[in-house]
Design a protein around this motif. Sequence first.
Motif, PDB file in Angstrom:
ATOM      1  N   GLU A 323       0.455  -0.948  -0.350  1.00 18.84           N
ATOM      2  CA  GLU A 323      -0.117  -0.081   0.337  1.00 18.84           C
ATOM      3  C   GLU A 323       0.892   1.254   0.267  1.00 18.84           C
ATOM      4  OE1 GLU A 323      -2.742   0.390   3.096  1.00 18.84           O
ATOM      5  OE2 GLU A 323      -3.605   2.177   2.669  1.00 18.84           O
ATOM      6  N   THR A 324       1.426   1.205   0.862  1.00 15.65           N
ATOM      7  CA  THR A 324       2.639   2.663   0.721  1.00 15.65           C
ATOM      8  C   THR A 324       3.594   2.732  -0.249  1.00 15.65           C
ATOM      9  OG1 THR A 324       4.262   1.051   2.406  1.00 15.65           O
ATOM     10  CG2 THR A 324       3.662   3.026   3.530  1.00 15.65           C
ATOM     11  N   THR A 325       4.114   1.408  -1.066  1.00 18.84           N
ATOM     12  CA  THR A 325       4.720   1.597  -2.438  1.00 18.84           C
ATOM     13  C   THR A 325       3.875   2.412  -3.439  1.00 18.84           C
ATOM     14  OG1 THR A 325       6.106   0.316  -1.791  1.00 18.84           O
ATOM     15  CG2 THR A 325       6.026   0.337  -4.288  1.00 18.84           C
ATOM     16  N   PHE A 326       2.398   2.200  -3.438  1.00 19.94           N
ATOM     17  CA  PHE A 326       1.887   2.292  -4.429  1.00 19.94           C
ATOM     18  C   PHE A 326       1.133   3.496  -3.818  1.00 19.94           C
ATOM     19  CE2 PHE A 326      -3.326   3.129  -5.276  1.00 19.94           C
ATOM     20  CZ  PHE A 326      -2.941   2.643  -6.762  1.00 19.94           C
ATOM     21  N   LEU A 327       0.824   4.240  -2.603  1.00 19.56           N
ATOM     22  CA  LEU A 327       0.084   5.293  -2.760  1.00 19.56           C
ATOM     23  C   LEU A 327       1.297   6.503  -3.449  1.00 19.56           C
ATOM     24  CD1 LEU A 327      -1.969   5.145   0.040  1.00 19.56           C
ATOM     25  CD2 LEU A 327      -2.096   5.658  -2.205  1.00 19.56           C
ATOM     26  N   GLU A 328       2.725   5.723  -2.528  1.00 20.78           N
ATOM     27  CA  GLU A 328       3.516   6.783  -3.176  1.00 20.78           C
ATOM     28  C   GLU A 328       4.187   6.881  -4.692  1.00 20.78           C
ATOM     29  OE1 GLU A 328       8.695   7.213  -2.680  1.00 20.78           O
ATOM     30  OE2 GLU A 328       7.251   4.915  -2.009  1.00 20.78           O
ATOM     31  N   HIS A 329       3.938   6.710  -5.664  1.00 23.12           N
ATOM     32  CA  HIS A 329       4.266   6.087  -6.948  1.00 23.12           C
ATOM     33  C   HIS A 329       2.832   7.067  -7.308  1.00 23.12           C
ATOM     34  CE1 HIS A 329       7.795   3.905  -6.613  1.00 23.12           C
ATOM     35  NE2 HIS A 329       7.549   4.496  -7.408  1.00 23.12           N
ATOM     36  N   TYR A 330       1.363   6.281  -6.868  1.00 24.17           N
ATOM     37  CA  TYR A 330       0.039   7.649  -7.493  1.00 24.17           C
ATOM     38  C   TYR A 330       0.130   8.577  -7.428  1.00 24.17           C
ATOM     39  CZ  TYR A 330      -4.436   8.168  -8.729  1.00 24.17           C
ATOM     40  OH  TYR A 330      -5.161   8.249  -9.132  1.00 24.17           O
ATOM     41  N   THR A 331       0.765   8.794  -6.025  1.00 20.99           N
ATOM     42  CA  THR A 331       0.228  10.328  -5.909  1.00 20.99           C
ATOM     43  C   THR A 331       1.699  11.062  -6.370  1.00 20.99           C
ATOM     44  OG1 THR A 331      -0.074   9.826  -3.323  1.00 20.99           O
ATOM     45  CG2 THR A 331       0.201  12.004  -3.389  1.00 20.99           C
ATOM     46  N   LEU A 332       2.591  11.017  -5.995  1.00 21.58           N
ATOM     47  CA  LEU A 332       3.413  11.134  -7.626  1.00 21.58           C
ATOM     48  C   LEU A 332       3.032  11.721  -8.534  1.00 21.58           C
ATOM     49  CD1 LEU A 332       7.387  10.028  -6.064  1.00 21.58           C
ATOM     50  CD2 LEU A 332       6.336  12.145  -6.303  1.00 21.58           C
TER      51      LEU A 332
END
Length: 481
Positions: A323-332
Amino acid sequence: MQFNPRYPSLNPKLYHHQMPVPLKGAKAGHFNAALADELQWSEQDKAQWVEICSGQKTFAEFPPLAMVYAGHQFGQWAGQLGDGRGLLIAQILDKSQQTIDLHLKGAGSTPYSRMGDGRAVLRSVIREYLAGHALNALGIASSNAVGFTSSTQGIQREKMEPGAMMLRTSDCHIRFGHFEWLNQYQPDLLEEFVQKCMEWHYPECLQAEQPILAFATQVIQRTAVMIAKWQLVGFAHGVMNTDNLNITGSTLDFGPYGFMERFRPNWMNNHSDYQGRYTYQQQPSIGHWNLWMWLNNLIQLKKDPAEKEQFKEDLEKCLEHFETTFLEHYTLGLCQKMGLPSFHKDSFDCGMMFLRILQTEQLDYTEGFIRLQNKQYESIKDDCLDRRQFESFLAQYENIRANQDTDELDAEMAKANPQYILRNHMAQKAIELAERDDFSEVERLFKLLSQPYIKQPDLEQPEDLAPLPSDVPEVMVSCSS
Ligand code: AMP
Ligand code: MG
């Protein structure tokens, strides 16, 4: 070609040697010469691309094989599956010395074909060929293809269609389902298989204190990044079964996929997905579910019950990275698409507000971002029924961008917002012409999608830029064609 056969070094229970069965009247479809160069094909290989991409020529260095695997399909355990209509015909080194699989799809039935005929039709081959190319050019890890061939042999689907074959390339055809098969049917081979996967795909993990946890973390992260990138371009894979996800996080087996046009989070393109399991917005949580199914097999590597329990907890911790990796990439990525600074506390919310406008106003996802990038604010507003909602978004948007280096933000936008995606109706037109042996539209789309972030006025057609009017019936796509 420089051969590097590694899959055949596995226990023979994991595959079945089998020769392709060519179709009648095989003929050229399209050839990706740049990819063939990347794969170090010789002039002679290139001259024989039709024979290679139609199963007429195979290589003494690599006896073709079908892989066995299993999987969860649409959330249910499906038991043994495998390459039912594709064969691994070579593993070769590309220019950067990476090993690439050559997998011939549509090559005839295998022991894993179940009720299927082992074939692929021209329509589905062109869809996969163009989409793999498009995803690669968009910067999303994916299989690709060196070329495809058509034929004069009819294949029965809902109607008779021309049979075809495609020579798919991927850095990996090892699916989550491989581990499920081993765990279910040959658990004593699992440990060696995991070791080989690490050696081949994640050698750095072998040096880690806990290699398997390091391996799991890598697979989780790559899968999360891949799905974040899908979400950002509006790609829906369509059939995210555990047998269709590989361990290197590169997109594989996307038959009933689609690139979203009007923004609808619950959109799906796969008309045989009756429960709506694989909608666009479900993809991250399905990715997470698939990874958990996959990790469950790794738990079995520990035999001692106490160790097993600890290992399960450790793997659960690894999965938290998803979840953290996904959100980091998606948000950026979303901030980049919006032309907003990722460090600003309101940027993500502002991006979400823009998505809500696209959703409520039923606007095209790709075109919406391009109009934002081109500062065509009036034109977006004109398309909105709720103009006030757009005005309040724009006020916040301009407020965040004030006092920022907007040249830099605009340059980032141009790298993140494709001018062109493969809309269903674009692929459909290319297919209809190809079925009459006219591959000119495949060629035009191939070129256009090679540089999706660059405006190509000489090549584009008006239909490439927006959805068809809503009263035109949608192209229907379903599984395994
Ligand atoms: P898919 O949903 O396309 O990934 O396919 C699921 C499984 O069915 C895989 O094991 C495929 O190899 C197999 N399959 C799909 N289509 C055919 C076909 N026409 N003939 C034989 N096997 C097939
Ligand atoms: Mg599949």
